[in-house]
Design a protein around this motif. Structure first.
Motif, PDB file in Angstrom:
ATOM      1  N   TYR A   1       0.826  -1.210   0.000  1.00 46.67           N
ATOM      2  CA  TYR A   1       0.000   0.000   0.000  1.00 46.67           C
ATOM      3  C   TYR A   1       0.860   1.260   0.000  1.00 46.67           C
ATOM      4  CZ  TYR A   1      -4.331  -2.588   0.567  1.00 46.67           C
ATOM      5  OH  TYR A   1      -5.403  -3.405   0.357  1.00 46.67           O
ATOM      6  N   ALA A   2       2.021   1.199   0.644  1.00 45.32           N
ATOM      7  CA  ALA A   2       2.940   2.340   0.598  1.00 45.32           C
ATOM      8  C   ALA A   2       3.414   2.583  -0.832  1.00 45.32           C
ATOM      9  CB  ALA A   2       4.129   2.090   1.524  1.00 45.32           C
ATOM     10  N   ILE A   3       3.703   1.504  -1.559  1.00 43.34           N
ATOM     11  CA  ILE A   3       4.112   1.633  -2.954  1.00 43.34           C
ATOM     12  C   ILE A   3       2.951   2.162  -3.796  1.00 43.34           C
ATOM     13  CG2 ILE A   3       4.843   0.334  -5.001  1.00 43.34           C
ATOM     14  CD1 ILE A   3       6.369  -1.534  -3.092  1.00 43.34           C
ATOM     15  N   SER A   4       1.740   1.702  -3.515  1.00 44.31           N
ATOM     16  CA  SER A   4       0.568   2.200  -4.244  1.00 44.31           C
ATOM     17  C   SER A   4       0.380   3.696  -4.028  1.00 44.31           C
ATOM     18  CB  SER A   4      -0.687   1.447  -3.790  1.00 44.31           C
ATOM     19  OG  SER A   4      -0.623   0.088  -4.128  1.00 44.31           O
ATOM     20  N   MET A   5       0.723   4.174  -2.842  1.00 47.46           N
ATOM     21  CA  MET A   5       0.588   5.600  -2.568  1.00 47.46           C
ATOM     22  C   MET A   5       1.501   6.417  -3.478  1.00 47.46           C
ATOM     23  SD  MET A   5       0.646   7.545   1.143  1.00 47.46           S
ATOM     24  CE  MET A   5      -0.142   6.158   1.953  1.00 47.46           C
ATOM     25  N   PHE A   6       2.714   5.898  -3.750  1.00 49.28           N
ATOM     26  CA  PHE A   6       3.600   6.549  -4.709  1.00 49.28           C
ATOM     27  C   PHE A   6       2.866   6.790  -6.026  1.00 49.28           C
ATOM     28  CE2 PHE A   6       7.716   5.170  -2.630  1.00 49.28           C
ATOM     29  CZ  PHE A   6       8.278   6.432  -2.620  1.00 49.28           C
ATOM     30  N   LYS A   7       2.194   5.752  -6.517  1.00 48.98           N
ATOM     31  CA  LYS A   7       1.584   5.810  -7.840  1.00 48.98           C
ATOM     32  C   LYS A   7       0.312   6.645  -7.866  1.00 48.98           C
ATOM     33  CE  LYS A   7       1.609   1.304  -8.088  1.00 48.98           C
ATOM     34  NZ  LYS A   7       1.414  -0.076  -8.597  1.00 48.98           N
ATOM     35  N   ASP A   8      -0.241   6.969  -6.704  1.00 52.14           N
ATOM     36  CA  ASP A   8      -1.449   7.793  -6.648  1.00 52.14           C
ATOM     37  C   ASP A   8      -1.142   9.282  -6.506  1.00 52.14           C
ATOM     38  OD1 ASP A   8      -3.279   5.835  -7.058  1.00 52.14           O
ATOM     39  OD2 ASP A   8      -3.894   5.618  -4.968  1.00 52.14           O
ATOM     40  N   THR A   9       0.121   9.640  -6.292  1.00 51.55           N
ATOM     41  CA  THR A   9       0.450  11.055  -6.075  1.00 51.55           C
ATOM     42  C   THR A   9       0.146  11.961  -7.266  1.00 51.55           C
ATOM     43  OG1 THR A   9       2.772  10.528  -6.608  1.00 51.55           O
ATOM     44  CG2 THR A   9       2.169  10.660  -4.274  1.00 51.55           C
ATOM     45  N   PRO A  10       0.132  11.476  -8.528  1.00 50.13           N
ATOM     46  CA  PRO A  10      -0.231  12.396  -9.617  1.00 50.13           C
ATOM     47  C   PRO A  10      -1.614  13.024  -9.476  1.00 50.13           C
ATOM     48  CG  PRO A  10       0.891  10.497 -10.529  1.00 50.13           C
ATOM     49  CD  PRO A  10       0.677  10.213  -9.061  1.00 50.13           C
ATOM     50  N   PHE A  11      -2.494  12.440  -8.662  1.00 43.96           N
ATOM     51  CA  PHE A  11      -3.809  13.045  -8.425  1.00 43.96           C
ATOM     52  C   PHE A  11      -3.702  14.406  -7.733  1.00 43.96           C
ATOM     53  CE2 PHE A  11      -5.441   8.524  -8.467  1.00 43.96           C
ATOM     54  CZ  PHE A  11      -6.130   8.668  -9.664  1.00 43.96           C
ATOM     55  N   LEU A  12      -2.527  14.710  -7.188  1.00 45.66           N
ATOM     56  CA  LEU A  12      -2.359  15.973  -6.474  1.00 45.66           C
ATOM     57  C   LEU A  12      -2.517  17.191  -7.380  1.00 45.66           C
ATOM     58  CD1 LEU A  12       0.629  15.040  -4.141  1.00 45.66           C
ATOM     59  CD2 LEU A  12      -1.743  15.405  -3.473  1.00 45.66           C
ATOM     60  N   ILE A  13      -2.379  17.002  -8.686  1.00 41.58           N
ATOM     61  CA  ILE A  13      -2.571  18.127  -9.597  1.00 41.58           C
ATOM     62  C   ILE A  13      -3.978  18.688  -9.479  1.00 41.58           C
ATOM     63  CG2 ILE A  13      -3.239  16.616 -11.509  1.00 41.58           C
ATOM     64  CD1 ILE A  13      -1.416  20.032 -11.655  1.00 41.58           C
ATOM     65  N   SER A  14      -4.934  17.866  -9.022  1.00 37.70           N
ATOM     66  CA  SER A  14      -6.321  18.328  -8.894  1.00 37.70           C
ATOM     67  C   SER A  14      -6.472  19.423  -7.852  1.00 37.70           C
ATOM     68  CB  SER A  14      -7.244  17.151  -8.548  1.00 37.70           C
ATOM     69  OG  SER A  14      -6.910  16.594  -7.289  1.00 37.70           O
ATOM     70  N   ILE A  15      -5.505  19.523  -6.911  1.00 38.04           N
ATOM     71  CA  ILE A  15      -5.561  20.589  -5.908  1.00 38.04           C
ATOM     72  C   ILE A  15      -4.350  21.521  -6.043  1.00 38.04           C
ATOM     73  CG2 ILE A  15      -6.947  19.266  -4.290  1.00 38.04           C
ATOM     74  CD1 ILE A  15      -4.388  18.715  -2.685  1.00 38.04           C
ATOM     75  N   SER A  16      -3.792  21.563  -7.263  1.00 35.98           N
ATOM     76  CA  SER A  16      -2.709  22.501  -7.607  1.00 35.98           C
ATOM     77  C   SER A  16      -1.407  22.226  -6.870  1.00 35.98           C
ATOM     78  CB  SER A  16      -3.159  23.950  -7.341  1.00 35.98           C
ATOM     79  OG  SER A  16      -4.329  24.248  -8.058  1.00 35.98           O
ATOM     80  N   VAL A  17      -1.164  20.982  -6.521  1.00 41.26           N
ATOM     81  CA  VAL A  17       0.119  20.596  -5.933  1.00 41.26           C
ATOM     82  C   VAL A  17       0.953  19.956  -7.029  1.00 41.26           C
ATOM     83  CG1 VAL A  17       1.294  19.127  -4.252  1.00 41.26           C
ATOM     84  CG2 VAL A  17      -0.835  20.275  -3.628  1.00 41.26           C
ATOM     85  N   MET A  18       2.110  20.534  -7.316  1.00 39.38           N
ATOM     86  CA  MET A  18       2.932  20.091  -8.431  1.00 39.38           C
ATOM     87  C   MET A  18       3.849  18.954  -7.996  1.00 39.38           C
ATOM     88  SD  MET A  18       1.947  21.984 -10.920  1.00 39.38           S
ATOM     89  CE  MET A  18       3.238  21.622 -12.084  1.00 39.38           C
ATOM     90  N   GLU A  19       3.381  17.719  -8.201  1.00 42.54           N
ATOM     91  CA  GLU A  19       4.249  16.570  -7.901  1.00 42.54           C
ATOM     92  C   GLU A  19       5.075  16.229  -9.149  1.00 42.54           C
ATOM     93  OE1 GLU A  19       3.327  13.462  -9.536  1.00 42.54           O
ATOM     94  OE2 GLU A  19       2.078  14.931 -10.561  1.00 42.54           O
ATOM     95  N   MET A  20       5.795  15.129  -9.106  1.00 35.16           N
ATOM     96  CA  MET A  20       6.806  14.843 -10.119  1.00 35.16           C
ATOM     97  C   MET A  20       6.235  14.630 -11.519  1.00 35.16           C
ATOM     98  SD  MET A  20       9.749  11.906 -10.090  1.00 35.16           S
ATOM     99  CE  MET A  20       8.518  10.598  -9.955  1.00 35.16           C
ATOM    100  N   VAL A  21       5.178  13.858 -11.659  1.00 32.18           N
ATOM    101  CA  VAL A  21       4.619  13.581 -12.987  1.00 32.18           C
ATOM    102  C   VAL A  21       4.066  14.857 -13.616  1.00 32.18           C
ATOM    103  CG1 VAL A  21       2.828  12.337 -14.246  1.00 32.18           C
ATOM    104  CG2 VAL A  21       4.135  11.165 -12.475  1.00 32.18           C
ATOM    105  N   THR A  22       3.403  15.672 -12.811  1.00 31.85           N
ATOM    106  CA  THR A  22       2.878  16.932 -13.324  1.00 31.85           C
ATOM    107  C   THR A  22       4.012  17.851 -13.752  1.00 31.85           C
ATOM    108  OG1 THR A  22       1.002  16.731 -11.817  1.00 31.85           O
ATOM    109  CG2 THR A  22       1.371  18.879 -12.814  1.00 31.85           C
ATOM    110  N   THR A  23       5.096  17.855 -12.964  1.00 29.08           N
ATOM    111  CA  THR A  23       6.267  18.630 -13.343  1.00 29.08           C
ATOM    112  C   THR A  23       6.822  18.149 -14.675  1.00 29.08           C
ATOM    113  OG1 THR A  23       6.846  19.026 -11.026  1.00 29.08           O
ATOM    114  CG2 THR A  23       8.601  19.289 -12.647  1.00 29.08           C
ATOM    115  N   ALA A  24       6.882  16.839 -14.867  1.00 26.50           N
ATOM    116  CA  ALA A  24       7.365  16.273 -16.131  1.00 26.50           C
ATOM    117  C   ALA A  24       6.499  16.730 -17.305  1.00 26.50           C
ATOM    118  CB  ALA A  24       7.380  14.752 -16.045  1.00 26.50           C
ATOM    119  N   LEU A  25       5.187  16.727 -17.126  1.00 28.81           N
ATOM    120  CA  LEU A  25       4.274  17.136 -18.196  1.00 28.81           C
ATOM    121  C   LEU A  25       4.395  18.626 -18.491  1.00 28.81           C
ATOM    122  CD1 LEU A  25       1.080  15.094 -17.209  1.00 28.81           C
ATOM    123  CD2 LEU A  25       2.667  14.626 -19.092  1.00 28.81           C
ATOM    124  N   GLU A  26       4.578  19.423 -17.438  1.00 30.09           N
ATOM    125  CA  GLU A  26       4.692  20.862 -17.645  1.00 30.09           C
ATOM    126  C   GLU A  26       5.985  21.205 -18.383  1.00 30.09           C
ATOM    127  OE1 GLU A  26       2.572  23.119 -17.242  1.00 30.09           O
ATOM    128  OE2 GLU A  26       1.033  22.060 -16.142  1.00 30.09           O
TER     129      GLU A  26
END
Length: 239
Positions: free
Chosen positions: A173-198
């Protein structure tokens, strides 16, 4: 923050928009090394932070939920179970948006830590419940025969035995949490995947940024799996 400000924050000043010849190249090592520090910064400051703190919250709160469900009177136990099921069955992105727009005074990162911690605690509570149920009945009877206080029974007998069988699932579940962090873009938090896309959208180069993000995820997930495996072996040896 407007889009120009967002891009200025995410994209390093040294990253130039590639010319036409550069944009036709499948892979540019110079560009990959150029954006790597920014990608690592996003990973450490957001993705890793949310995962580590969220996991700590989930591990503790999940155990509390599992114990409450077992010890509380049936009406209260059913209520806690219903709340946990409701949180677990609701998409995490919906929970992020509800808190983001409903609690506007809270910082987005605070919302992220709370939502990820509470959401995954409901999954971990089920893992703990299965681990507690797997403790042999004789162990419970022995603590009763010895008139062992309830707090000591849980701390010294039940929880240590339950943890031995739950560590692998908790790690997953800790590893799954890593993979769910891209959802943070929905509240304007720039995590790694969103940074990559930007960065990719600004420079017209996605292959390098997305590949780097994937490799960082792979390394972090593998490292977590190794640590979980060692912890599992250590607990088995302690037994």
């Amino acid at each position: 923050m407007n889009m120009l400000g967002l891009l200025a924050h995410v994209v390093p000043a040294t990253v130039d928009t590639p010319d036409i010849d550069d944009s036709t190249s499948f892979w540019r090592w110079d560009f990959a090394w150029e954006v790597l520090p920014q990608m690592l910064s996003s990973f450490l400051q957001v993705t890793l932070l949310v995962t580590v703190v969220g996991t700590m919250i989930a591990v503790v709160l999940g155990l509390v939920i599992a114990i409450l469900i077992r010890l509380l009177p049936k009406p209260l136990s059913l209520l806690v179970t219903w709340i946990a099921n409701f949180i677990r069955m609701t998409p995490i992105v919906v929970q992020l948006l509800v808190l983001f727009y409903g609690f506007v005074w809270m910082e987005p990162m605070t919302i992220a830590l709370l939502v990820y911690g509470v959401h995954y605690s409901t999954y971990m509570s089920e893992v703990y419940r299965a681990g507690i149920d797997s403790v042999p009945t004789g162990q419970w009877e022995a603590t009763t025969a010895l008139s062992m206080p309830a707090t000591r029974t849980w701390r010294r007998v039940i929880i240590p035995q339950a943890l031995r069988s739950t560590v692998p699932s908790l790690g997953n579940y800790a590893i799954s949490m890593f993979k769910d962090t891209p959802f943070l873009i929905s509240i304007s938090v720039m995590e790694m995947v969103t940074t990559a896309l930007e960065i990719g959208g600004f420079t017209y180069r996605y292959i390098e940024t997305i590949t780097i993000a994937g490799l960082i995820f792979l390394i972090a997930s593998y490292g977590t799996a190794v640590l979980v495996n060692r912890l599992e072996k250590a607990l088995a040896y302690a037994h």
